[in-house]
Structure formats: C-alpha cells, structure tokens
Design a protein around this motif. Structure first.
Motif: not given
Length: 608
Positions: A149-155
């Motif tokens: 989820q954190a990876q997706a939020d960063a993108v």
C-alpha cells in the motif's frame, strides 16, 4: 621373518594413525565434559551499567530479598552474578534495574558450572533447545499489505506531482482495493492519448517495476511479480533484524530468530519464563514520525487527531521517520514531565537541520503510530499526534520530545525506538511456554532412553560377538564421546528433544557398522581363512556397503536440516554428526583395536 618391499602387511596401522585416534578422543572428551556439569543461571552487568555497589554489598542486598547467590565474579569491569535457582534470574534483573544507570547493560545469561580449569581450556556445555531448557516460543505473521500500500501511495503522490508539473488537466489516479495477493492496483484516468503517452513514459522511466495496461481510455498499473517477491523478502529480512535488536534490548542471550515460510518469523527465547515483557516488545509496532504542521483546512494536508481528539492538519509526507533514530533515552524534564531524548543518524540529522532552519517559529508535530488487529484479523494503523511544538532554533541530530505519557511509557517508547520500528506490522499468531520443570523432565526422560538403549546394546554385543563384542562396545562409547564433543564445539549447534532421539538412533547405526563388519569376518572364517586374513578381507568387503548405507542416510539428514526448522533441524544435526562419528569409530577405531589384539592371529578355529 622379513617382509618383502612390495608385500602388504595384514592388519597394520602406522603409528601416526593411533596418535590421531587417541588425540581426537581426548580432545572430544574435554569438549564434552562441561555438559556433564550443566549450567547455572546468571545476570551479567556490563561495564557501562554504572553499578556503584561492591560485590559484598550486592550479595547482601540480594540475600535481603531471599535470593541465594552462588558467587559474584568481576572481570575487566563486568560483574557476573551466578544464582542457585534458575527461576530467580528475572527477579534479580528487576531488582538490579534501579541500581544501575544503564539498564540495557543488564543481560540474562547461562554460565557453565564446570570447574574453572576446564573453562579456561575454552570448553563449554552443549546449548540446549527450548524443549529442554524451557522458555517461550512465538510465531509471528508479517503483514505485507501495508508495504504494498505504501508503494502504491508513493506512486500516486509522484503521479499527482507529474500531472501538476506538466499541466495535465482532467487527470486523476486512485489506489484500487487490495487484491488477494495484497498488491495495490492503480487506476489512472487521462484526458487524451498524448497524456497517456507522457504518463507511460514517466512510469517506465521512474517506476519500471509497475506493469501498465490500457483501461477504458486510461491506464492500469500493477506491481510486478518479481518486485512483489523482492519487497516481501526485504520486508521480512528487515523485520528479522529489528526483532534481533529488540531481543538484545531485553537482555536475552541465545535467542533464536529465524524466518519460517514466506512471511512468518519464529522466535525462541530459552530460559524466559515470564513472556509478558518479551511479548510487549516483540509484538509492538510503535514508531514516531515528525510532520510539518499545515494551516487549518489546508487542501494539501492530512488530518490526524491529538490525544484530546482535536484535529491537527499536517503535511502528507513526514519530514522524518523513525528509521533514522539510532538512540532514544527516557528522562524527566525540567517541568517534571517525562520526555524522550532522540539521537538521529547522519542523514536524519541533516534532514532535521534543513527543515528546522527553514521553519524557525513554525510548529512541528510528532506523531505516534502503531498497528493492531481489527475484528476481521486484518492489521490497521492507528496514528495520533502526541506533541506539537514550535521550532525555536535550528535542530541537529539530538533533540527531545514530550507527550509520551508517564515515565514508564516513555521508557517503553524509547526502547522500541532504539530497537527500530517495524517496516511492516507483525502479529503473534502462536505462543508457547515451556516451564523449566517440563524441560528438566524432557532431559531426564530423553537421556534415560539413551542410557537404556545403549546399555541393552552393550550387553547384546558382548554376548553375541564374544571376543569382538568388547571392541564394538569400546567403539560405541568413543562414538558417544566424540558426538557430544562435536555438539559442544560446533557454533550454533543446539540439542533438542528430537536431537536426543537422533542420539538414540546413532547408537543403533554405530553398532550396525560393527555388525556388518563382524558378519563379514564370520563369513570369511567359514570359508576356511585364518582369523587375521578374515579380519582384513572382512573390513575391506564391508566398507562399500557401510559407505553406501551411510551416504544415502546423510542425504536425508542434509535435506531435513536444509528445509526443516527448530526441532527438525536438531534431529537432522545429531543424525548427520552421528553418521560421521559412526563411520570414524566403527571403521577406523574398531580396526585399530582389532589390529592390535587379533591382527596377527592366524588360527582358523576361531568363533566370533
């Protein structure tokens, strides 16, 4: 009678072989001896602990609490308190905590009860596993979903900045619901083909691990399978390291922390009988973050609540995370309130210095976050603001925060910050406590079975093989000595209850080697050969059979050790070492003894 140069002497070993054999047995005997004496529970006080009491005063204080001390040793500034009762170890550490300036310098330890002369030789007892020593075992599940989820939020954040920077109007991006593989999917809505091409180029250059596909005039982005595996492995590995650091902060030695399966961690804490403190620290996922405070109602901000439930508007991205904290200490401030003194690493110090220099006179918020399980068993993050302070001057890599609660709560927070914040939340899915009484009972029962099996085997071999039976018995005893010596010598070797089963099995395998050899000798005697010649040909013809049998079993032991864990590895270790020692004593040692006693016996009427 002189031997011709090319004539092979029957049943003859060179003198150096006997020297090697005797030396090996003596060394292994001294290595195995400390195990006979066992271990004593102890508490070690480090050099930096700041203990002001002398050994005599320390003994008097402990005896006043009803604790019997066997001895107190001081060496190179360290103090070691050896106890009579293992169950008093945790109590002694609790009593010593207020007496020292650095509680983390107090560690629980087990010291050899062997005589000092034996310890000076460097010999140590065999390390016992959880099922024999007693202690606590935790099985933790690492939730990888928040990492994805954190990876997706960063993108998402990067794409929104890209939209604004390139003037792409009417574009939007959102994170879809997590799939069964716990991977965030992005739905990107775009106004035209030019915008789609620009976004595709940006994603390929900046985030190549995300796979793109067309989706109703826009794009859909999914994290690639290889990147998922890489992130999962990295996350579990980081959590493993953090777990080890937290256990070191608790002062527990000889703990086992290892990965189990794709995203689980198994922790064994031998000798720990009260799991409450360990459970609170191991299962905790607390971390700090520092945010720039935004104006109330700001659009480009997120809202967090403080302890009173009031909303605080902060920047979406923190100035600094808890991963930059290298040290944290709890103390009482000038106003009598608990505070935590923070020490950052070099990069964290630079970030904090740059931010504080540019924001003097503005508020900065400190957030406290932790993960917990909801009713469906899924991890959810709770985050609150514990303090909002105005930056009075430029900060460096050392500063302090308030709002952590009571002094005890500040100490707990400082401990977690020192050990590191989890890169992903963990959940304790299984907890087992094995009492010291049960551990001692397992040892007694296991070694009783080993003694009974070995005793019956010794009697059988002496009666069945008569003049060669004593050779097998001496070889079997030497085999046990060497095996126990190896278990004590090998770093990381741990004896478990299944390991004792492996020792019992080794008794049978060791004798099996001699049985094969003796039966071949019997066959050669029946063919009319002399006893000396039967011994020579019997050993030679049995070797290939013994080697093949032990080699195939060794393959099984290696596979068990490679893919197993805990008790299974303990069984595989003793099984594998037992195979090696059985070959050494059954073939080499037995042959050496037989060569000395019967190697020149040329009589043909010998009963074996």
């Amino acid at each position: 009678m002189e031997h011709l140069p090319n004539e092979r002497r029957l049943n003859h070993y060179a003198a150096w072989k006997y020297v090697v054999l005797i030396t090996a047995i003596i060394v292994m005997l001294f290595s195995a001896l400390p195990t006979w004496y066992g271990e004593n529970a102890a508490v070690q006080i480090g050099v930096k602990a700041g203990l002001a009491l002398s050994p005599v005063a320390l003994r008097d204080k402990l005896q006043a609490q009803g604790i019997e001390v066997k001895r107190i040793d001081q060496r190179q500034g360290e103090t070691l308190i050896v106890l009579n009762q293992d169950s008093e170890q945790t109590l002694v550490k609790t009593l010593l905590t207020p007496m020292v300036q650095q509680p983390k310098e107090l560690t629980l330890a087990l010291v050899s009860a062997a005589p000092s002369w034996l310890q000076h030789l460097g010999a140590a007892p065999i390390k016992l596993g959880l099922d024999l020593r007693g202690g606590v075992q935790f099985l933790l599940d690492v939730d990888i979903a928040p990492v994805y989820q954190a990876q997706a939020d960063a993108v998402v954040g990067a794409l929104r900045q890209f939209f604004n920077g390139h003037g792409i109007r009417g574009a939007s991006v959102r994170v879809d619901a997590l799939t069964e593989e716990a991977v965030g999917q992005l739905s990107i809505s775009l106004p035209d083909n030019d915008a789609r091409a620009a976004v595709r180029q940006f994603m390929n250059d900046t985030y190549p691990a995300w796979q793109l596909s067309h989706d109703d005039g826009g794009l859909r982005a999914i994290l690639g399978q290889d990147e998922q595996v890489k992130l999962r492995n990295l996350t579990v590995q980081q959590n493993l390291q953090i777990m080890r650091s937290r256990i070191e902060e608790l002062g527990i030695t000889e703990a086992l922390v290892q990965r189990q399966g794709e995203h689980r961690i198994r922790i064994e804490l031998p000798g720990v009988q009260d799991p409450a403190a360990a459970k609170n620290v191991i299962g905790a996922t607390a971390s700090l973050a520092f945010f720039e405070v935004k104006e109330t109602g700001s659009v480009n901000a997120m809202t967090l609540k403080d302890k009173a439930g009031n909303p605080v508007y902060v920047a979406r991205t923190p100035v600094l995370g808890g991963d930059h904290i290298v040290d944290a200490r709890a103390s009482i401030g000038e106003m009598g309130m608990a505070e935590v003194n923070i020490h950052l690493d070099r990069i964290g110090g630079q970030k904090m210095s740059q931010f504080s220099r540019a924001n003097i006179g503005k508020p900065m918020a400190t957030s406290y976050s932790e993960y917990s399980l909801d009713e469906q068993g899924k991890a959810k993050q709770t985050q609150e603001i514990i303090s909002v302070a105005t930056i009075q001057s430029q900060l460096g890599d050392r500063f302090r925060i308030t709002g952590a609660g009571t002094y005890q709560e500040a100490q707990q927070l400082a401990l977690l910050l020192r050990a590191g914040s989890m890169t992903a939340p963990v959940t304790i899915v299984e907890e087992r406590t094995i009492g010291p009484t049960l551990g001692a009972e397992n040892i007694a029962n296991g070694f009783a079975a080993l003694g009974l099996g070995m005793g019956i085997t010794l009697v059988f071999m002496a009666l069945w093989y008569r003049r060669l039976g004593w050779v097998a018995n001496v070889a079997l005893i030497a085999n046990m000595i060497i095996l126990f010596g190896l278990l004590a010598l090998i770093p990381g070797a741990v004896l478990t209850l299944p390991g004792i089963a492996g020792l019992v099995l080794t008794v049978g395998m060791a004798v099996d080697t001699n049985v094969l050899i003796f039966e071949r000798i019997r066959d050669k005697l029946k063919e009319g050969r002399s006893f000396a010649l039967a011994i020579d040909t019997g050993f030679d013809s049995a070797f290939s059979t013994i080697f093949d049998a032990n080699f195939t079993t060794m393959i099984t032991a290696v596979v068990l050790y490679s893919i197993g864990n805990g008790p299974i590895q303990g069984f595989a270790l003793t099984l594998g070492l037992g195979l090696l020692t059985s070959m050494f004593t059954g073939i080499f040692a037995s042959r050496a003894l037989i060569n000395l006693v019967y190697g020149r016996d040329n009589s043909r009427r010998v009963r074996v």
